[in-house]
Design a protein around this motif. Structure first.
Motif, PDB file in Angstrom:
ATOM      1  N   ASP A 183      48.600  31.039  43.293  1.00 48.54           N
ATOM      2  CA  ASP A 183      48.119  32.377  42.951  1.00 48.54           C
ATOM      3  C   ASP A 183      46.677  32.574  43.394  1.00 48.54           C
ATOM      4  N   LEU A 184      45.883  31.518  43.308  1.00 51.85           N
ATOM      5  CA  LEU A 184      44.490  31.616  43.750  1.00 51.85           C
ATOM      6  C   LEU A 184      44.402  31.765  45.266  1.00 51.85           C
ATOM      7  N   LEU A 185      45.231  31.020  46.004  1.00 56.19           N
ATOM      8  CA  LEU A 185      45.120  31.040  47.459  1.00 56.19           C
ATOM      9  C   LEU A 185      45.661  32.319  48.088  1.00 56.19           C
ATOM     10  N   LYS A 186      46.554  33.022  47.421  1.00 56.24           N
ATOM     11  CA  LYS A 186      47.119  34.230  48.027  1.00 56.24           C
ATOM     12  C   LYS A 186      46.223  35.450  47.864  1.00 56.24           C
ATOM     13  N   HIS A 187      45.118  35.317  47.122  1.00 55.49           N
ATOM     14  CA  HIS A 187      44.168  36.427  46.957  1.00 55.49           C
ATOM     15  C   HIS A 187      43.066  36.341  48.020  1.00 55.49           C
ATOM     16  N   ARG A 188      42.553  37.467  48.359  1.00 59.96           N
ATOM     17  CA  ARG A 188      41.407  37.538  49.254  1.00 59.96           C
ATOM     18  C   ARG A 188      40.137  37.325  48.441  1.00 59.96           C
ATOM     19  N   VAL A 189      39.134  36.729  49.093  1.00 58.09           N
ATOM     20  CA  VAL A 189      37.886  36.373  48.412  1.00 58.09           C
ATOM     21  C   VAL A 189      36.834  37.436  48.704  1.00 58.09           C
ATOM     22  N   ARG A 190      36.230  37.953  47.623  1.00 57.68           N
ATOM     23  CA  ARG A 190      35.156  38.937  47.758  1.00 57.68           C
ATOM     24  C   ARG A 190      33.957  38.447  46.949  1.00 57.68           C
ATOM     25  N   CYS A 191      32.811  38.390  47.612  1.00 60.29           N
ATOM     26  CA  CYS A 191      31.611  37.866  46.961  1.00 60.29           C
ATOM     27  C   CYS A 191      30.874  38.976  46.221  1.00 60.29           C
ATOM     28  N   ASP A 192      29.763  38.588  45.560  1.00 64.34           N
ATOM     29  CA  ASP A 192      28.996  39.560  44.777  1.00 64.34           C
ATOM     30  C   ASP A 192      28.232  40.536  45.668  1.00 64.34           C
ATOM     31  N   GLN A 193      28.173  40.264  46.994  1.00 55.78           N
ATOM     32  CA  GLN A 193      27.553  41.192  47.927  1.00 55.78           C
ATOM     33  C   GLN A 193      28.539  42.235  48.439  1.00 55.78           C
ATOM     34  N   GLY A 194      29.794  42.126  48.018  1.00 54.37           N
ATOM     35  CA  GLY A 194      30.810  43.070  48.448  1.00 54.37           C
ATOM     36  C   GLY A 194      31.482  42.709  49.750  1.00 54.37           C
ATOM     37  N   LEU A 195      31.204  41.520  50.294  1.00 55.01           N
ATOM     38  CA  LEU A 195      31.785  41.108  51.566  1.00 55.01           C
ATOM     39  C   LEU A 195      33.155  40.461  51.357  1.00 55.01           C
ATOM     40  N   ASP A 196      34.043  40.734  52.287  1.00 55.21           N
ATOM     41  CA  ASP A 196      35.375  40.152  52.258  1.00 55.21           C
ATOM     42  C   ASP A 196      35.367  38.873  53.091  1.00 55.21           C
ATOM     43  N   HIS A 197      35.719  37.769  52.468  1.00 51.68           N
ATOM     44  CA  HIS A 197      35.709  36.477  53.144  1.00 51.68           C
ATOM     45  C   HIS A 197      37.110  36.006  53.506  1.00 51.68           C
ATOM     46  N   GLY A 198      38.067  36.867  53.457  1.00 57.67           N
ATOM     47  CA  GLY A 198      39.404  36.536  53.904  1.00 57.67           C
ATOM     48  C   GLY A 198      40.258  35.904  52.806  1.00 57.67           C
ATOM     49  N   PRO A 199      41.499  35.634  53.115  1.00 59.57           N
ATOM     50  CA  PRO A 199      42.418  35.049  52.121  1.00 59.57           C
ATOM     51  C   PRO A 199      42.166  33.558  51.933  1.00 59.57           C
ATOM     52  N   GLY A 200      42.658  33.042  50.798  1.00 59.49           N
ATOM     53  CA  GLY A 200      42.549  31.622  50.535  1.00 59.49           C
ATOM     54  C   GLY A 200      43.387  30.826  51.513  1.00 59.49           C
ATOM     55  N   LEU A 201      42.915  29.617  51.815  1.00 61.84           N
ATOM     56  CA  LEU A 201      43.569  28.817  52.844  1.00 61.84           C
ATOM     57  C   LEU A 201      44.081  27.480  52.307  1.00 61.84           C
ATOM     58  N   MET A 202      43.241  26.677  51.693  1.00 62.97           N
ATOM     59  CA  MET A 202      43.648  25.362  51.222  1.00 62.97           C
ATOM     60  C   MET A 202      42.784  24.951  50.041  1.00 62.97           C
TER      61      MET A 202
END
Length: 262
Positions: free
Chosen positions: A11-30
């Motif tokens: 469940d954690l890896l299938k979400h996209r990562v967004r930081c506190d700066q509002g940037l999208d860092h892509g989906p979880g990988l491993m």
């Protein structure tokens, strides 16, 4: 935006990562884990398909999980995929039973979101990418030995483990096994009742029926006969002879009067 105490790695890896700066860092990988102590340290994400770099996040940077995104605080550590592939992990490791046979492999895990301690692993018998496959819970105390790509456990088959999610085939097998056990219980009960019926007499011993008429004839009416009854009656007659209207002398005088020869 909430953060549960227990989280599933998939469940954690299938979400996209967004930081506190509002940037999208892509989906979880491993996952990034430390197998000797069974602890999850963090995970990595892929910011772009064209970029070979990977963003690695510590677990304490996780702040919350939404429907499609996870929110982190701080900056990631940037590494390449080759470096990440060298990190030891128990994911996708073969599961070997007491007989040395491979009975499945680790496909997922459940961990504590605050400490990162792995609570249990999830084991699959077939390819986890096939929809509807079963999952069994493998707890830490079941593991006898571990090394990269191989985990030995103290069971003989996956049926000895508690099931977390069952497939349609597994549901049918479990239900048919339950029906078989219920049928066996009913058969045993019926056999016990039949044995009881065979041991007990088919009818209870009862007192033979006696009709009122038969009871009357069985009693001798002379049993209550008083032998002194006639003697007592004769005595009473003699005692009461004085009370008769005609005495014996009067009867004799009457006979003499009627006799023409006297």
């Amino acid at each position: 935006m909430t953060l549960s105490e227990k989280l599933l790695l998939s469940d954690l890896l299938k979400h996209r990562v967004r930081c506190d700066q509002g940037l999208d860092h892509g989906p979880g990988l491993m996952a990034w884990m430390h197998p000797p102590v069974h602890r999850l340290l963090g995970w990595s994400s892929r910011p772009s398909h064209l970029n070979l770099s990977r963003h690695v996040w510590r677990l304490d940077q996780l702040r919350g999980i939404a429907t499609t995104e996870v929110f982190v605080k701080g900056k990631p550590s940037i590494h390449d995929q080759i470096t990440l592939d060298r990190i030891p992990t128990l994911l996708n490791s073969d599961i070997v039973n007491l007989h040395g046979d491979v009975i499945g492999f680790i496909v997922d895990l459940v961990f504590d979101s605050k400490s990162g301690n792995i609570l249990h692993y999830l084991v699959s018998r077939t390819d986890p990418r096939i929809p509807g496959t079963s999952r069994w819970r493998l707890f830490i105390d079941r593991i006898l030995d571990q090394q990269p790509g191989l985990v030995s456990i103290n069971i003989k088959s996956l049926d000895d483990l508690p099931i977390a999610r069952s497939s349609i085939r597994q549901d049918i097998l479990r239900r048919s096994r339950g029906w078989k056990e219920q049928f066996q219980v009913l058969t045993d009960k019926a056999g016990n009742k039949l044995e009881g019926w065979l041991e007990e007499p088919p009818w209870e011993e009862r007192t033979p029926y006696r009709s009122p008429i038969q009871s009357t004839f069985d009693v001798d009416p002379l049993d209550d006969w008083n032998d002194n009854f006639r003697d007592e009656e004769s005595k009473d007659d003699l005692d009461s002879s004085e009370e008769l209207p005609y005495s014996s002398s009067s009867i004799k005088s009457l006979e003499e009067q009627d006799d023409p020869w006297i």
